[in-house]
Design a protein around this motif. Structure first.
Motif, PDB file in Angstrom:
ATOM      1  N   LEU A 168     -26.362 -56.504  10.906  1.00 35.91           N
ATOM      2  CA  LEU A 168     -26.317 -55.040  10.859  1.00 35.91           C
ATOM      3  C   LEU A 168     -27.732 -54.461  10.853  1.00 35.91           C
ATOM      4  N   ILE A 169     -27.874 -53.332  11.511  1.00 30.91           N
ATOM      5  CA  ILE A 169     -29.186 -52.672  11.519  1.00 30.91           C
ATOM      6  C   ILE A 169     -29.005 -51.159  11.346  1.00 30.91           C
ATOM      7  N   TRP A 170     -30.110 -50.498  11.095  1.00 32.80           N
ATOM      8  CA  TRP A 170     -30.115 -49.030  11.063  1.00 32.80           C
ATOM      9  C   TRP A 170     -31.409 -48.533  11.669  1.00 32.80           C
ATOM     10  N   ASN A 171     -31.320 -47.665  12.654  1.00 30.98           N
ATOM     11  CA  ASN A 171     -32.524 -47.044  13.216  1.00 30.98           C
ATOM     12  C   ASN A 171     -32.155 -45.710  13.867  1.00 30.98           C
ATOM     13  N   SER A 172     -33.072 -45.149  14.611  1.00 34.43           N
ATOM     14  CA  SER A 172     -32.849 -43.814  15.176  1.00 34.43           C
ATOM     15  C   SER A 172     -32.069 -43.845  16.482  1.00 34.43           C
ATOM     16  N   PHE A 173     -31.555 -45.010  16.847  1.00 35.84           N
ATOM     17  CA  PHE A 173     -30.840 -45.089  18.120  1.00 35.84           C
ATOM     18  C   PHE A 173     -29.358 -45.385  17.911  1.00 35.84           C
ATOM     19  N   CYS A 174     -28.900 -45.198  16.670  1.00 34.59           N
ATOM     20  CA  CYS A 174     -27.478 -45.407  16.378  1.00 34.59           C
ATOM     21  C   CYS A 174     -26.715 -44.148  16.790  1.00 34.59           C
ATOM     22  N   VAL A 175     -26.576 -43.938  18.087  1.00 37.08           N
ATOM     23  CA  VAL A 175     -26.083 -42.656  18.599  1.00 37.08           C
ATOM     24  C   VAL A 175     -24.577 -42.582  18.759  1.00 37.08           C
ATOM     25  N   MET A 176     -23.908 -43.729  18.815  1.00 40.92           N
ATOM     26  CA  MET A 176     -22.446 -43.670  18.960  1.00 40.92           C
ATOM     27  C   MET A 176     -21.839 -43.257  17.626  1.00 40.92           C
ATOM     28  N   ASN A 177     -20.644 -42.676  17.704  1.00 42.67           N
ATOM     29  CA  ASN A 177     -19.972 -42.237  16.488  1.00 42.67           C
ATOM     30  C   ASN A 177     -18.962 -43.299  16.067  1.00 42.67           C
ATOM     31  N   LEU A 178     -19.208 -43.927  14.929  1.00 39.72           N
ATOM     32  CA  LEU A 178     -18.368 -45.061  14.520  1.00 39.72           C
ATOM     33  C   LEU A 178     -16.940 -44.646  14.175  1.00 39.72           C
ATOM     34  N   ALA A 179     -16.744 -43.369  13.826  1.00 36.86           N
ATOM     35  CA  ALA A 179     -15.393 -42.910  13.517  1.00 36.86           C
ATOM     36  C   ALA A 179     -14.454 -43.160  14.696  1.00 36.86           C
ATOM     37  N   ASN A 180     -15.045 -43.158  15.893  1.00 39.10           N
ATOM     38  CA  ASN A 180     -14.288 -43.410  17.114  1.00 39.10           C
ATOM     39  C   ASN A 180     -13.512 -44.722  17.056  1.00 39.10           C
ATOM     40  N   TYR A 181     -14.046 -45.715  16.360  1.00 40.12           N
ATOM     41  CA  TYR A 181     -13.423 -47.036  16.351  1.00 40.12           C
ATOM     42  C   TYR A 181     -12.429 -47.196  15.206  1.00 40.12           C
ATOM     43  N   LEU A 182     -12.454 -46.266  14.254  1.00 45.76           N
ATOM     44  CA  LEU A 182     -11.710 -46.500  13.021  1.00 45.76           C
ATOM     45  C   LEU A 182     -10.192 -46.630  13.177  1.00 45.76           C
TER      46      LEU A 182
ATOM     47  N   TYR B  16     -15.344 -40.971  32.347  1.00 45.50           N
ATOM     48  CA  TYR B  16     -14.717 -40.668  31.058  1.00 45.50           C
ATOM     49  C   TYR B  16     -15.450 -41.283  29.878  1.00 45.50           C
ATOM     50  N   ALA B  17     -16.723 -41.587  30.037  1.00 48.34           N
ATOM     51  CA  ALA B  17     -17.488 -42.103  28.900  1.00 48.34           C
ATOM     52  C   ALA B  17     -17.523 -41.055  27.792  1.00 48.34           C
ATOM     53  N   CYS B  18     -17.636 -39.770  28.163  1.00 47.28           N
ATOM     54  CA  CYS B  18     -17.676 -38.694  27.166  1.00 47.28           C
ATOM     55  C   CYS B  18     -16.389 -38.676  26.364  1.00 47.28           C
TER      56      CYS B  18
ATOM     57  N   ASP C 207     -19.989 -31.855  16.656  1.00 46.61           N
ATOM     58  CA  ASP C 207     -21.276 -31.856  17.353  1.00 46.61           C
ATOM     59  C   ASP C 207     -22.059 -33.154  17.090  1.00 46.61           C
ATOM     60  N   CYS C 208     -21.370 -34.269  17.133  1.00 48.91           N
ATOM     61  CA  CYS C 208     -22.037 -35.547  16.860  1.00 48.91           C
ATOM     62  C   CYS C 208     -22.861 -36.004  18.057  1.00 48.91           C
ATOM     63  N   GLY C 209     -22.582 -35.448  19.242  1.00 47.52           N
ATOM     64  CA  GLY C 209     -23.406 -35.754  20.405  1.00 47.52           C
ATOM     65  C   GLY C 209     -23.110 -37.085  21.064  1.00 47.52           C
ATOM     66  N   ALA C 210     -22.048 -37.768  20.636  1.00 49.26           N
ATOM     67  CA  ALA C 210     -21.744 -39.066  21.240  1.00 49.26           C
ATOM     68  C   ALA C 210     -21.423 -38.924  22.729  1.00 49.26           C
ATOM     69  N   CYS C 211     -20.753 -37.820  23.096  1.00 51.20           N
ATOM     70  CA  CYS C 211     -20.396 -37.616  24.510  1.00 51.20           C
ATOM     71  C   CYS C 211     -21.644 -37.581  25.370  1.00 51.20           C
ATOM     72  N   GLU C 212     -22.621 -36.793  24.902  1.00 51.93           N
ATOM     73  CA  GLU C 212     -23.836 -36.647  25.685  1.00 51.93           C
ATOM     74  C   GLU C 212     -24.635 -37.944  25.723  1.00 51.93           C
ATOM     75  N   SER C 213     -24.657 -38.644  24.589  1.00 46.85           N
ATOM     76  CA  SER C 213     -25.397 -39.902  24.552  1.00 46.85           C
ATOM     77  C   SER C 213     -24.726 -40.960  25.420  1.00 46.85           C
TER      78      SER C 213
END
Lengths: 158, 342, 340
Positions: B54-68, B231-233, B281-287
């Motif tokens: 596991l890691i944490w940095n400024s590039f964790c742009v996906m929204n994990l709630a999506n997988y829950l 449909y990535a967004c 507004d988590c921005g996952a779509c745009e990322s």
């Protein structure tokens, strides 16, 4: 009513000619606005023949999908009409719809769809005259805008 | 890696290891490092030993709630569609959640997609995630081979260049205007709590609203012109869980299948509208968008209106109703045509 | 095969004549754009690596109209299919990277008997630009290609000594060059080209090794490998990889009728979408994400290789760069090869 343009189909998104008449899809709720339209007819209130009525159980049934589908198919305008707040046959269908429509109208205008393409109103079963006034107003707005171009799907056949 | 991130990474690993070892959770959802600079992968740790990945940095742009929802379901014992739910407590999942991710969990709770009692939430206050595309733009087309994160800078280096950019200048647009970067619900809080103050949350939207209608239409059509309909967004979005998406409906077919402009426009309008009042507004779509379309602006406009018209902000209160699932008698209705009785 | 030396002005002359005589396309920023005579400078300097938009757009149109029809009752020709009148125009694709060019050759195997694909192939000349510089995501060499590969190309240009060495590979390529273009390449140019090719291949053993290894693998062992679970977990099941991939060629067909005008279209589909395999009964043989992810890689690496002899991957690296959750096909290849 024999509608030349409707029959010729492909020209529905027509060019603005002198005799261009807009086509407006009207989603009317079964309990109020549809009955209001009926009353307008029975009471001989005149209104422009530009609307094509689709009867729906409740204005709450009308989704964004349906409104946009009408625009995609080339409708020059859309009118959604339901019961006045408090009169809904299903108690709150129109109140839920009101929030949705408010957001949708703002959103489509934000994206550049002309204000006046989509219209919402409350007309009760006893408001035959008001119904004819609403249709006159909407038809006037859409006429002023001219034929729809945005969001219309085109298929070219040679 | 900056010190803060290193510390947060350590704490996430330790907590995940502890929870997995004790058997409190069956899986831990976090991020692991990707194969390219500035990429991360959502990652499910199932054994205590996996926690070190596991890691944490400024590039964790996906929204994990999506997988829950799917992850929780996959941990339930298999059963037929008509079988009753198993008795007794079901396996739990641990998840790292920033402000927006935790708000999406709240939305999922409101919409009965997840059961709070099955979640162990490790809240992390977000410093704003970095937009890979902004860093690429700063590198002017040269490939970044290594990106190092400092406290307030990003050191980008490639084959024959090296540059240092201000981290804040590369932060994603949605993070720049985020007012909820601290998790709204959590079981454990990790790392420092942020007290960022944001003004002009909707400035980007107001700028577009100020344009004339024709210019707005041009902006919209230009923005979506490069859409390839992958449909990535939609798939990156934690709000999208319908068993059959409206784009897959065939009777009636709301949206055509090719990249015809009207079909693409309808897809984006309806996708955004489905998120009205629910988007955090988590921005996952745009990322996630491979083509760099700024579709976040569409959902942002809807958030702005939901806020201004109904006073609603998504995912702050698990007990609240989503704004489009409720109403008030005095909701604004100036947009309606009302003919007075004569 | 004819080898010429061109200086930059010679190249601009060629481009100018192509832009005038037919449609000229080149990579501008992320996409393929029509290049006019005034905009030739845009394509002379092309950044390393393959552009984001795949070349397949030119051969597998999005959408391809198979035929049109009138859906108006009462028309004499109602419901009678009419083939599209417009044949594709003659066009030149300039600045195509050898990996992308190779995808054209690979895709033309399954599309060998497809009249729409072949009509587009016939009308298109492909002018390649070899890669003196590659990206970190490029891996053409390990899947059987080369930064100086010529497969699928009509002309390959290689930047050398301030100008270009042009290898004219096909008669279509010859037809593109007017008489008197450039000067015949000297021995020095030949040696230079050979040196570049050898240097690019240095360190790679056999370019066909990977397809041979995959052919030797047991299909069911790969199919049932444990790695699919972990691999598919982060996948969003979006179509970014398939739609950007130059060798993903799957399609679906649908009739569209709008205001009584109809057409049958063939459009891109993706094995990542549940609808791809959904049966009319409601049953879906690839209903779960893991099965769809497995299919994408198995098709590229195993099924296609067994059927056509080469991997259905040209190593352009688009999917690696653009995957929102960074699923890296190089790692998948490595992990699959280690499946026992």
């Amino acid at each position: 009513m024999e509608d030349k343009n409707l029959q010729s189909g492909t020209n529905l998104a027509a060019s603005p000619t002198a005799n261009w008449e807009p086509r407006i899809v009207a989603f009317l709720c079964n309990w109020c606005s549809y009955a209001g339209a009926d009353l307008a007819g029975v009471s001989r209130f005149q209104y422009p023949p530009n609307i094509r009525i689709i009867r729906v159980p409740c204005s709450g049934r009308v989704s964004a999908n349906m409104i946009l589908d009408a625009l995609k198919a080339g409708a020059d305008g859309v009118l959604v009409s339901g019961c006045h707040p408090g009169d809904c046959h299903y108690i709150s269908g129109n109140l839920h719809a009101r929030r949705r429509f408010g957001l949708l109208k703002n959103f489509l205008e934000f994206l550049g769809i002309e204000p006046g393409r989509i219209n919402f109103s409350w007309v009760s079963a006893s408001e035959g005259e008001q119904f004819s006034e609403v249709v006159k107003k909407v038809t006037g707005r859409v006429k002023a805008l001219g034929p729809t171009r945005r969001l219309v799907k085109e298929i070219r056949i040679d | 890696m900056s010190d803060t991130n290193a510390k947060i990474t350590e704490e996430i690993r330790a907590k995940a290891r502890e929870l997995l070892s004790s058997g409190e959770i069956a899986a831990f959802l976090g991020f692991t490092s990707g194969s390219l600079p500035m990429t991360t992968r959502p990652f499910v740790a199932k054994r205590p030993g996996d926690a070190d990945k596991l890691i944490w940095n400024s590039f964790c742009v996906m929204n994990l709630a999506n997988y829950l929802p799917a992850l929780l379901e996959s941990l339930e014992p298999p059963r037929g569609p008509k079988d009753p739910p198993p008795a007794g407590p079901l396996p739990k999942v641990g998840v790292v959640a920033t402000g927006c991710c935790s708000r999406n969990i709240v939305v999922q709770m409101q919409e009965r997609q997840v059961d709070r009692s099955r979640l162990v939430i490790l809240g992390v206050s977000s410093r704003g995630m970095v937009d890979r595309k902004k860093v690429m733009a700063a590198a002017e087309g040269r490939e970044p081979l290594k990106v190092e994160e400092g406290g307030h800078t990003l050191k980008v280096s490639g084959r024959d260049y090296e540059l240092e950019i201000d981290r804040w200048s590369a932060v994603r647009d949605n993070c720049l205007t985020c007012a909820h970067n601290n998790p709204v619900i959590s079981d454990y809080l990790i790392g420092p709590v942020s007290n960022r103050d944001v003004k002009d949350r909707f400035a980007q939207i107001e700028a577009i609203e100020a344009m004339p209608a024709n210019a707005r239409w041009k902006w919209f059509t230009d923005e979506i012109a490069s859409c390839i309909r992958c449909y990535a967004c939609r798939n990156a979005c934690p709000l999208c869980y319908c068993p059959t998406c409206f784009v897959d409906d065939s009777r009636p077919q709301w949206v055509g299948k090719s990249t015809e402009p009207a079909d693409t426009a309808l897809f984006h309008i309806l996708r955004a509208f489905h998120c009205a009042g629910r988007c955090t507004d988590c921005g996952a779509c745009e990322s996630a968008c491979p083509m760099g379309i700024k579709m976040r602006l569409f959902t942002r406009k809807l958030s702005k209106d939901a806020f201004n018209l109904f006073g609603a902000e998504a995912g702050l209160d698990p007990q609240a109703q989503p704004p489009l699932a409720t109403y008030r008698p005095d909701d604004p209705e100036e947009f309606l045509i009302v003919e007075e009785k004569k | 095969m004819n080898i010429l030396r061109l200086d930059i002005n010679g190249l601009l002359d060629c481009l100018s004549s192509w832009a005038g005589g037919q449609e000229l396309y080149g990579p501008v920023k992320d996409g393929w754009r029509r290049i006019s005579r005034d905009g030739l400078e845009a394509v002379v300097s092309i950044p390393p690596g393959a552009p984001k938009a795949p070349i397949k757009t030119f051969f597998l149109a999005q959408p391809e109209t198979l035929f049109t029809f009138s859906a108006r009752h009462g028309d004499d020709d109602a419901w009678i299919p009419t083939p599209p009148k417009e044949a594709p125009n003659r066009r030149v694709l300039f600045g195509v990277r050898p990996c992308d060019a190779r995808s054209i050759a690979l895709n033309s195997m399954p599309y060998r008997d497809d009249p729409y694909y072949q009509a587009r192939m016939d009308k298109t000349a492909v002018v390649g630009l070899s890669c003196n510089e590659t990206c970190s995501t490029c891996f053409c060499k390990s899947v059987g290609g080369s930064p100086y590969g010529t497969e699928g190309l009509d002309i390959l240009l290689t930047k050398a000594d301030g100008g270009f060495i042009a290898e004219v590979l096909t008669s279509k390529g010859e037809g593109l060059l007017e008489k008197g273009t450039g000067t015949p390449a000297g021995d020095g140019d030949m040696a230079r080209l050979k040196a570049l090719r050898d240097a690019a291949q240095a360190g790679t053993s056999d370019t066909q090794a990977l397809s041979a290894s995959f052919k030797a693998k047991n299909l069911m062992q790969l199919y049932n490998a444990r790695l699919w679970q972990g691999l598919s977990e982060p996948c969003l099941n979006c179509g970014a990889c398939t739609f950007l991939c130059p060798t993903c060629y799957c399609f679906d067909i649908q009739d569209e009728v709008v205001r009584q005008a109809g057409r049958r279209i063939r459009y891109w589909d993706s094995c990542m979408f549940p609808l791809f395999t959904l049966h009319a009964s409601g049953h879906n043989p690839r209903g779960e994400k893991i099965k769809r992810v497995r299919n994408r890689f198995m098709h590229k690496l195993k099924y296609f290789t067994e059927r056509f002899g080469a991997l259905s991957c040209v190593g352009c690296g688009r999917c690696i760069r653009e995957c929102p959750v960074n699923i890296d096909i190089r790692e998948v290849i490595r992990d699959l090869l280690s499946v026992e």
